[in-house]
Design an enzyme around this catalytic site. Structure first.
Site, PDB file in Angstrom:
ATOM      1  CB  SER A 226      -0.848  -0.036   1.273  1.00  0.00           C
ATOM      2  OG  SER A 226      -1.390   1.230   1.531  1.00  0.00           O
TER       3      SER A 226
ATOM      4  CE1 TYR B 261      -3.772  -2.755   5.434  1.00  0.00           C
ATOM      5  CE2 TYR B 261      -3.245  -0.440   5.039  1.00  0.00           C
ATOM      6  CZ  TYR B 261      -3.590  -1.681   4.557  1.00  0.00           C
ATOM      7  OH  TYR B 261      -3.735  -1.879   3.198  1.00  0.00           O
TER       8      TYR B 261
ATOM      9  CE  LYS C 193      -1.382  -4.394   3.214  1.00  0.00           C
ATOM     10  NZ  LYS C 193      -1.805  -5.696   2.663  1.00  0.00           N
TER      11      LYS C 193
HETATM   12  P1  NAD Z   1     -11.043  -6.654   0.948  1.00  0.00           P
HETATM   13  O1  NAD Z   1     -11.230  -6.645   2.428  1.00  0.00           O
HETATM   14  O2  NAD Z   1     -12.206  -6.342   0.090  1.00  0.00           O
HETATM   15  O3  NAD Z   1     -10.436  -8.059   0.482  1.00  0.00           O
HETATM   16  C1  NAD Z   1      -9.583  -8.836   1.296  1.00  0.00           C
HETATM   17  C2  NAD Z   1     -10.151 -10.246   1.352  1.00  0.00           C
HETATM   18  O4  NAD Z   1      -9.291 -11.035   2.192  1.00  0.00           O
HETATM   19  C3  NAD Z   1     -11.550 -10.297   1.957  1.00  0.00           C
HETATM   20  O5  NAD Z   1     -12.427 -10.969   1.080  1.00  0.00           O
HETATM   21  C4  NAD Z   1     -11.363 -11.053   3.270  1.00  0.00           C
HETATM   22  O6  NAD Z   1     -12.488 -11.835   3.594  1.00  0.00           O
HETATM   23  C5  NAD Z   1     -10.110 -11.884   2.987  1.00  0.00           C
HETATM   24  N1  NAD Z   1      -9.346 -12.249   4.180  1.00  0.00           N
HETATM   25  C6  NAD Z   1      -8.976 -11.463   5.224  1.00  0.00           C
HETATM   26  N2  NAD Z   1      -8.290 -12.168   6.129  1.00  0.00           N
HETATM   27  C7  NAD Z   1      -8.207 -13.443   5.655  1.00  0.00           C
HETATM   28  C8  NAD Z   1      -7.625 -14.649   6.137  1.00  0.00           C
HETATM   29  N3  NAD Z   1      -7.012 -14.685   7.327  1.00  0.00           N
HETATM   30  N4  NAD Z   1      -7.710 -15.758   5.383  1.00  0.00           N
HETATM   31  C9  NAD Z   1      -8.357 -15.744   4.203  1.00  0.00           C
HETATM   32  N5  NAD Z   1      -8.942 -14.641   3.696  1.00  0.00           N
HETATM   33  C10 NAD Z   1      -8.862 -13.491   4.411  1.00  0.00           C
HETATM   34  O7  NAD Z   1      -9.835  -5.648   0.645  1.00  0.00           O
HETATM   35  P2  NAD Z   1      -9.311  -5.067  -0.740  1.00  0.00           P
HETATM   36  O8  NAD Z   1      -9.626  -3.616  -0.782  1.00  0.00           O
HETATM   37  O9  NAD Z   1      -9.721  -5.953  -1.853  1.00  0.00           O
HETATM   38  O10 NAD Z   1      -7.748  -5.176  -0.479  1.00  0.00           O
HETATM   39  C11 NAD Z   1      -6.990  -6.309  -0.884  1.00  0.00           C
HETATM   40  C12 NAD Z   1      -5.558  -6.132  -0.427  1.00  0.00           C
HETATM   41  O11 NAD Z   1      -5.038  -4.901  -0.915  1.00  0.00           O
HETATM   42  C13 NAD Z   1      -5.400  -6.078   1.093  1.00  0.00           C
HETATM   43  O12 NAD Z   1      -4.231  -6.766   1.454  1.00  0.00           O
HETATM   44  C14 NAD Z   1      -5.260  -4.581   1.373  1.00  0.00           C
HETATM   45  O13 NAD Z   1      -4.512  -4.352   2.536  1.00  0.00           O
HETATM   46  C15 NAD Z   1      -4.518  -4.106   0.145  1.00  0.00           C
HETATM   47  N6  NAD Z   1      -4.749  -2.681  -0.150  1.00  0.00           N
HETATM   48  C16 NAD Z   1      -6.007  -2.193  -0.291  1.00  0.00           C
HETATM   49  C17 NAD Z   1      -6.203  -0.828  -0.541  1.00  0.00           C
HETATM   50  C18 NAD Z   1      -7.596  -0.257  -0.659  1.00  0.00           C
HETATM   51  O14 NAD Z   1      -7.730   0.980  -0.539  1.00  0.00           O
HETATM   52  N7  NAD Z   1      -8.625  -1.039  -0.921  1.00  0.00           N
HETATM   53  C19 NAD Z   1      -5.107   0.030  -0.657  1.00  0.00           C
HETATM   54  C20 NAD Z   1      -3.826  -0.505  -0.540  1.00  0.00           C
HETATM   55  C21 NAD Z   1      -3.649  -1.871  -0.290  1.00  0.00           C
HETATM   56  N1  UFG Z   2     -11.949  11.846   3.428  1.00  0.00           N
HETATM   57  C1  UFG Z   2     -12.882  12.772   3.859  1.00  0.00           C
HETATM   58  N2  UFG Z   2     -14.015  12.303   4.437  1.00  0.00           N
HETATM   59  C2  UFG Z   2     -14.292  10.981   4.590  1.00  0.00           C
HETATM   60  C3  UFG Z   2     -13.329  10.043   4.137  1.00  0.00           C
HETATM   61  C4  UFG Z   2     -12.170  10.512   3.573  1.00  0.00           C
HETATM   62  O1  UFG Z   2     -12.677  13.983   3.738  1.00  0.00           O
HETATM   63  O2  UFG Z   2     -15.341  10.630   5.138  1.00  0.00           O
HETATM   64  C5  UFG Z   2     -10.723  12.326   2.771  1.00  0.00           C
HETATM   65  C6  UFG Z   2      -9.435  11.933   3.502  1.00  0.00           C
HETATM   66  O3  UFG Z   2      -9.089  12.889   4.456  1.00  0.00           O
HETATM   67  C7  UFG Z   2      -8.434  11.872   2.322  1.00  0.00           C
HETATM   68  C8  UFG Z   2      -9.290  11.392   1.151  1.00  0.00           C
HETATM   69  O4  UFG Z   2     -10.637  11.714   1.506  1.00  0.00           O
HETATM   70  O5  UFG Z   2      -7.951  13.154   2.029  1.00  0.00           O
HETATM   71  C9  UFG Z   2      -9.190   9.896   0.893  1.00  0.00           C
HETATM   72  O6  UFG Z   2      -9.437   9.181   2.102  1.00  0.00           O
HETATM   73  P1  UFG Z   2      -9.691   7.599   2.130  1.00  0.00           P
HETATM   74  O7  UFG Z   2     -10.042   7.258   3.533  1.00  0.00           O
HETATM   75  O8  UFG Z   2     -10.645   7.210   1.056  1.00  0.00           O
HETATM   76  O9  UFG Z   2      -8.285   7.001   1.708  1.00  0.00           O
HETATM   77  P2  UFG Z   2      -6.841   7.171   2.381  1.00  0.00           P
HETATM   78  O10 UFG Z   2      -5.959   7.817   1.375  1.00  0.00           O
HETATM   79  O11 UFG Z   2      -6.916   7.774   3.718  1.00  0.00           O
HETATM   80  O12 UFG Z   2      -6.408   5.657   2.625  1.00  0.00           O
HETATM   81  C10 UFG Z   2      -6.584   4.630   1.654  1.00  0.00           C
HETATM   82  C11 UFG Z   2      -6.780   3.294   2.377  1.00  0.00           C
HETATM   83  C12 UFG Z   2      -5.515   2.905   3.097  1.00  0.00           C
HETATM   84  C13 UFG Z   2      -4.365   2.892   2.139  1.00  0.00           C
HETATM   85  C14 UFG Z   2      -4.239   4.236   1.449  1.00  0.00           C
HETATM   86  C15 UFG Z   2      -3.150   4.223   0.414  1.00  0.00           C
HETATM   87  O13 UFG Z   2      -7.824   3.395   3.312  1.00  0.00           O
HETATM   88  O14 UFG Z   2      -5.655   1.612   3.608  1.00  0.00           O
HETATM   89  O15 UFG Z   2      -5.474   4.566   0.809  1.00  0.00           O
HETATM   90  O16 UFG Z   2      -3.339   3.185  -0.458  1.00  0.00           O
HETATM   91  F1  UFG Z   2      -3.239   2.647   2.824  1.00  0.00           F
END
Ligand code: NAD
Ligand code: UFG
Length: 334
Positions: A124, A148, A152
């Site tokens: 991330s 978190y 990573k």
């Molecule tokens: P998500 O929660 O939708 O998907 C993750 C999946 O993993 C879920 O379906 C959950 O049930 C499964 N899971 C969790 N723990 C588990 C376990 N112990 N065994 C088996 N399955 C398990 O999340 P996502 O947004 O699809 O994110 C996927 C990956 O990308 C994650 O590792 C997350 O940290 C990373 N990531 C997401 C974002 C974002 O903004 N969505 C940003 C950066 C990184």
């Molecule tokens: N924001 C608001 N109001 C809300 C939610 C968000 O103003 O209710 C703003 C935040 O302050 C930020 C922007 O919208 O400026 C985006 O916020 P998000 O919460 O959607 O996303 P972040 O960038 O904070 O974080 C996300 C994921 C993290 C990941 C990161 C980088 O939640 O897990 O992107 O990949 F690490």
């Protein structure tokens, strides 16, 4: 080629499975459905028009994971499974380290044992911490201000060490920026349980009328309009990036890190405006104080992914908002 997709039932994983099918790969999903609905599996099958194996299994159970490798021939693992709520990770650090770090070690041990040494890992942009200047480059120093983010960084290090110790390993580490949007069919997308933490899932519910207004976390950042700037990327673009990363991983040993973002910064105000245009709905908002741990600006330097993976994001903010709205509308029967 057969790919094991851990967390393949989740938001990014499910979209990646659709792209895998499109690119002609067979895949298996392993997911414990702790943050996804098992019904999603049928939705993926419907979109791709064929069935695949699904294991409702937890990666913290080594024997369960090992069993999947014993029953199948797996060439590579795309590893999405993990917990991802930043705030919750501060309250429940042990759960996050156990799930994300110990869970990943289990997956790696099972892979080693079964001679599958090829992995794509979901990292991330959060690993860039609070002290780097945008655009974030892969070589910048890493830091974390919550468990978190720390999980990573730890997994990235484990993968790097593993690749150094055993030259047969290949690990492609992908640092995602802010994935939003949904599959064009409106059948797959992101709809977290409870009140959403992230911007687009929250706006979705304001547009539906379930939430009265959006709280904007600060308008006093050093950004063009004072609100937070992020690098939003359509989840389908991100999913396609995984196919490129996997093709790269099959040809290269060792650990390599890539940013997957659009390379462009978009403010909260700009997102609100684009979403209003896409949905035809007024998004009411209030400005409140900054959210702890937020940076003002976060966007990627994408030159490495463009050059080495031959990948870049195609879809713009309007399309991301349109697809998010289309998905949430369908979910709520509108
Ligand atoms: P998500 O929660 O939708 O998907 C993750 C999946 O993993 C879920 O379906 C959950 O049930 C499964 N899971 C969790 N723990 C588990 C376990 N112990 N065994 C088996 N399955 C398990 O999340 P996502 O947004 O699809 O994110 C996927 C990956 O990308 C994650 O590792 C997350 O940290 C990373 N990531 C997401 C974002 C974002 O903004 N969505 C940003 C950066 C990184
Ligand atoms: N924001 C608001 N109001 C809300 C939610 C968000 O103003 O209710 C703003 C935040 O302050 C930020 C922007 O919208 O400026 C985006 O916020 P998000 O919460 O959607 O996303 P972040 O960038 O904070 O974080 C996300 C994921 C993290 C990941 C990161 C980088 O939640 O897990 O992107 O990949 F690490």
């Amino acid at each position: 080629m057969s790919i094991l997709v851990t967390g393949g039932n989740g938001f990014i994983g499910s979209h990646t499975c659709v792209e895998l099918a499109e690119a002609g790969y067979d895949f298996i999903i392993m997911d414990n459905c702790s943050n996804s609905d098992e019904k999603n599996i049928e939705v993926i099958q419907k979109i791709i028009g064929k069935n695949f194996k699904f294991y409702n299994a937890d990666m913290r159970d080594f024997n369960g994971v090992d069993g999947i490798f014993k029953e199948n021939t797996i060439d590579s693992v795309i590893h999405f499974a993990g917990l991802k709520a930043v705030g919750e990770s501060v309250e429940k650090p042990l759960e996050y380290y156990e799930n994300n770090v110990s869970g990943t070690i289990n997956v790696l041990k099972a892979m080693n044992k079964n001679s599958c040494k090829n992995i794509i890992f979901s990292s991330s942009a959060t690993v860039y911490g609070l002290n780097n200047k945008v655009p974030f480059e892969e070589t910048m120093p890493l830091s974390a201000i919550n468990p978190y983010g720390q999980s990573k960084i730890m997994i990235e290090k484990i993968l790097t060490d593993l690749c150094k110790a055993d030259l047969e390993w290949s690990a492609v580490i992908l640092r995602y920026f802010n994935p939003i949007g949904a599959h064009e069919s409106g059948l797959l997308g992101e709809n977290p349980k409870g009140i959403p933490n992230n911007l687009i899932p929250y706006i979705n519910h304001v547009a539906l009328g379930d939430l009265p207004y959006l709280n904007i976390f600060g308008n006093d950042y050093d950004t063009p309009d004072g609100t937070g700037v992020r690098d939003y990327i359509h989840v389908v673009d991100l999913a396609k990036g995984h196919i490129k990363a996997m093709d790269y991983g099959f040809k290269h040993k060792g650990a390599e890190v890539f940013n997957l973002g659009s390379g462009k910064g978009t403010s909260v105000f700009e997102i609100v405006k684009a979403y209003e245009k896409a949905s035809g709905k007024k998004i009411k908002y209030k400005i409140i104080g900054r959210r702890a741990g937020d940076v003002g600006m976060c966007y990627a330097d994408i030159r490495k992914a463009e050059k080495v993976l031959d990948w870049h994001a195609k879809y713009d903010i309007e399309k991301m908002c349109r697809d998010s709205w289309n998905f949430i509308k369908k979910q709520h029967g509108n």
